[in-house]
Design an enzyme around this catalytic site. Structure first.
Site, PDB file in Angstrom:
ATOM      1  N   GLU A   1       0.850  -1.183   0.000  1.00  0.00           N
ATOM      2  CA  GLU A   1       0.000   0.000   0.000  1.00  0.00           C
ATOM      3  C   GLU A   1       0.893   1.243   0.000  1.00  0.00           C
ATOM      4  O   GLU A   1       1.952   1.255   0.612  1.00  0.00           O
ATOM      5  CB  GLU A   1      -0.907   0.032   1.240  1.00  0.00           C
TER       6      GLU A   1
ATOM      7  N   HIS B   1      -5.304   0.258  -1.936  1.00  0.00           N
ATOM      8  CA  HIS B   1      -5.641  -1.132  -1.647  1.00  0.00           C
ATOM      9  C   HIS B   1      -5.240  -1.912  -2.902  1.00  0.00           C
ATOM     10  O   HIS B   1      -6.018  -1.974  -3.852  1.00  0.00           O
ATOM     11  CB  HIS B   1      -7.130  -1.303  -1.375  1.00  0.00           C
TER      12      HIS B   1
ATOM     13  N   ASP C   1      -8.947   0.406   8.490  1.00  0.00           N
ATOM     14  CA  ASP C   1      -9.023   1.833   8.179  1.00  0.00           C
ATOM     15  C   ASP C   1      -9.965   2.529   9.162  1.00  0.00           C
ATOM     16  O   ASP C   1      -9.662   3.618   9.663  1.00  0.00           O
ATOM     17  CB  ASP C   1      -9.516   2.068   6.743  1.00  0.00           C
TER      18      ASP C   1
ATOM     19  N   HIS D   1      -4.495   6.476   0.459  1.00  0.00           N
ATOM     20  CA  HIS D   1      -3.715   5.241   0.443  1.00  0.00           C
ATOM     21  C   HIS D   1      -4.301   4.311  -0.608  1.00  0.00           C
ATOM     22  O   HIS D   1      -5.349   4.598  -1.189  1.00  0.00           O
ATOM     23  CB  HIS D   1      -3.649   4.587   1.832  1.00  0.00           C
TER      24      HIS D   1
END
Length: 146
Positions: free
Chosen positions: A23, A85, A96, A83
Site C-alpha cells: 500500500e 488497496h 481503516d 492510500h
C-alpha cells in the site's frame, strides 16, 4: 464533496501501481471545508512504515509533521489522506475504520483490483462525555475531477 485535480489523481494512481504489492500513502493539501466542498491542490507522498505494508498503511509521525509544516508554509490546509488497496476492496477496511483519527477529513482510497478511486469522510462523535467509537463512521463522498 471532494474536488480532485486530474494531475493529483494521476500521480496517486501512478504511485499505487509502482508501489504494488504494498500500500502507498500520503497527505492531501488544499482548501478544507468540514461540511461541504474541499478542494485538493497537492499531494504529499509519505513512506508506508506499517509492519505489514501489503495490507496496512502507516505514516511515520515525524514525517507527518514535516508534511504538515510544508502544507502550512504553502498556505494549504490538511484536506485529508490517501492510500491504496492493491487487491481491493475499493472501500475503507475495518482496519481503516479502527485507525481513522481526523474527523471530517477525506480519506481517498485507490483500489487497483478492481480499479476504482473513492473518497470517504470520517465522521466522529466529538462529544466530551464519549467513551466509545460506536457512532464513528466513514461516509462516502462525491469526487469531482477537474
Amino acid at each position: 464533496m471532494l474536488v480532485l485535480p486530474s494531475s493529483v489523481r494521476d500521480a496517486i494512481v501512478e504511485r499505487a501501481r509502482e508501489g504494488h504489492p504494498a500500500e502507498i500513502c500520503g497527505v492531501l493539501g488544499g482548501e478544507y471545508d468540514p461540511d461541504g466542498r474541499s478542494r485538493v491542490r497537492s499531494q504529499y507522498p509519505a513512506e508506508n512504515v506499517a509492519e505489514q505494508p501489503r495490507t496496512r498503511y502507516r505514516i511515520d509521525p515525524e514525517e507527518q509533521l514535516v508534511i504538515f509544516e510544508r502544507l502550512e508554509d504553502r498556505g494549504e490546509e490538511i484536506v485529508g489522506f490517501y492510500h491504496s488497496h492493491p487487491r481491493g476492496p475499493p472501500r475503507p477496511s475495518a482496519t481503516d475504520e479502527a485507525r481513522a483519527t481526523w474527523p471530517d477529513r477525506s480519506y481517498v482510497i485507490v483500489s487497483l483490483e478492481p480499479f476504482e478511486i473513492g473518497s470517504w469522510r470520517w465522521r466522529a462523535d466529538r462529544s466530551d462525555d464519549r467513551t466509545d467509537r460506536d457512532d464513528d463512521r466513514f461516509e462516502r463522498e462525491r469526487v469531482v475531477t477537474e
